[in-house]
Scaffold this active site. Sequence first.
Site, short mmCIF file in Angstrom:
data_model
loop_
_atom_site.label_atom_id
_atom_site.label_comp_id
_atom_site.label_asym_id
_atom_site.label_seq_id
_atom_site.Cartn_x
_atom_site.Cartn_y
_atom_site.Cartn_z
N LYS A 135 0.85 -1.21 0.00
CA LYS A 135 0.00 0.00 0.00
C LYS A 135 0.87 1.24 0.00
O LYS A 135 2.06 1.20 0.37
CB LYS A 135 -0.92 0.03 1.22
N MET A 153 11.08 -4.12 3.25
CA MET A 153 10.66 -4.06 4.66
C MET A 153 11.10 -2.72 5.27
O MET A 153 12.10 -2.15 4.86
CB MET A 153 11.27 -5.22 5.42
N GLY A 171 7.34 1.51 4.96
CA GLY A 171 6.04 2.20 5.03
C GLY A 171 5.09 1.72 3.94
O GLY A 171 4.13 2.40 3.60
N LEU A 172 5.37 0.53 3.40
CA LEU A 172 4.56 0.01 2.29
C LEU A 172 3.60 -1.10 2.76
O LEU A 172 2.87 -1.68 1.95
CB LEU A 172 5.48 -0.54 1.18
N GLY A 181 4.04 -4.16 3.87
CA GLY A 181 4.27 -5.55 3.44
C GLY A 181 3.90 -6.57 4.51
O GLY A 181 3.18 -7.53 4.23
N GLY A 182 4.38 -6.38 5.72
CA GLY A 182 4.11 -7.33 6.82
C GLY A 182 2.62 -7.37 7.14
O GLY A 182 2.05 -8.44 7.37
N SER A 183 1.98 -6.20 7.13
CA SER A 183 0.54 -6.12 7.42
C SER A 183 -0.25 -6.83 6.33
O SER A 183 -1.24 -7.52 6.59
CB SER A 183 0.09 -4.67 7.47
N ASP A 242 -2.44 -1.25 10.37
CA ASP A 242 -2.61 -1.22 8.91
C ASP A 242 -3.25 -2.49 8.36
O ASP A 242 -3.56 -2.55 7.16
CB ASP A 242 -1.24 -1.08 8.22
O1 C5P Z 1 -0.35 -0.93 15.08
P1 C5P Z 1 1.09 -1.25 14.85
O2 C5P Z 1 1.53 -2.48 15.61
O3 C5P Z 1 1.45 -1.32 13.42
O4 C5P Z 1 1.91 -0.02 15.44
C1 C5P Z 1 3.28 -0.08 15.73
C2 C5P Z 1 3.60 1.03 16.72
O5 C5P Z 1 3.45 2.30 16.08
C3 C5P Z 1 2.67 1.09 17.91
O6 C5P Z 1 3.15 0.28 18.96
C4 C5P Z 1 2.71 2.55 18.28
O7 C5P Z 1 3.87 2.83 19.02
C5 C5P Z 1 2.86 3.24 16.95
N1 C5P Z 1 1.56 3.69 16.39
C6 C5P Z 1 0.98 4.83 16.92
N2 C5P Z 1 -0.22 5.29 16.39
C7 C5P Z 1 -0.81 4.63 15.36
C8 C5P Z 1 -0.23 3.47 14.81
C9 C5P Z 1 0.97 3.03 15.35
O8 C5P Z 1 1.51 5.45 17.84
N3 C5P Z 1 -1.95 5.11 14.86
#
Ligand code: C5P
Length: 322
Positions: free
Chosen positions: A14, A98, A101-102, A104-106, A139
């Site tokens: 994405k 990786m 910001g694309l 990939g893992g999600s 994501d």
């Molecule tokens: O949701 P995800 O596990 O991808 O997020 C990784 C880290 O990024 C979270 O632990 C948080 O520190 C930060 N994050 C955030 N606000 C968001 C999404 C992610 O602070 N909306």
Amino acid sequence: MAETRKASVRALAKLNLGLAVLYKRPDGFHELRTVFQTVSLADRLDLEFTPSRKPAVEIEANIAIPGENLIAKAARMFFEQAGIRGALRVKLTKKVPMGGGLGGGSSDAAAILLALPALARKRVAEDLLFAIAGRIGSDVPFFLMGGTALGAGRGEELYPLPDLRAPNVLIVAPGVHVATAEAFRTLARPEFTELTPDALAHKMGRFRSLGRSLSGSGEWTSFCANDFEEAVFERYPLIQSVQRTLHKLGARPARMSGSGSALFGVFSSPGTRDKASASLSDSFPGVQVTHVRFVSRRQYRAQWLGALAAHAAPGVWPPQAR
Ligand code: C5P
């Protein structure tokens, strides 16, 4: 002996066409407004599922995956919460850079949530899949939907937007791994938290212009902005110089995706795109330049239906609302 069912699926990347970080919430996450867009760059997952009482997940990947593997997390959570048991083997061919910001893992994790109900031949309600996806990562829910979508909350609250056509897009991955949590922490520095009511209203206003232009048929490219750029560019000047070059070569917009480090540029013709691609590869020998196009929600669904056609019994797949 239970039958083993196989499928090969593509987990698309994405872009965030726009990304506004509004404020830090009491739960520690940041309140976002973003526009997600699926693109034609993808990882490949070869899946084998065998029904069994004992859940098991085995993953073989073409490169080492740092940190927690979201494929294993998705499969484990699916087995626990959908009441389905089985042994899953995954051969992952990673193509999406990786830490770029694309997503990939999600996307890999969402691919597991989309494929397992079909492979297990069990009806699973769409809202359960969205709930599991949101617990895996902010994501992940978007990849159950695909196409162009507005994301609010942590990014998990989604609203579909009309399709956008963009056949001449370059993704430029500078090979820098930006950790998402760290990028959010950097944004918490006083110089990046413009939380005066005026600054917040300005940020919201700019994002609203993007939303409005995308939901009508307005010119959207000039309203794209990414609140991570300033902090990430300060730390990694290379990313900023790639962005400037993309812009000079005619990309509109030329922006970073998510918390970086990958950038994307939208071009008006295959000719300008190809010239820019050659020029970027010359000027920045270490970077990876990939031609992609936007993938609409209809194309995304069609691709999933095709990949799971052998297993997608009517009423079982695709997942429906309860
Ligand atoms: O949701 P995800 O596990 O991808 O997020 C990784 C880290 O990024 C979270 O632990 C948080 O520190 C930060 N994050 C955030 N606000 C968001 C999404 C992610 O602070 N909306």
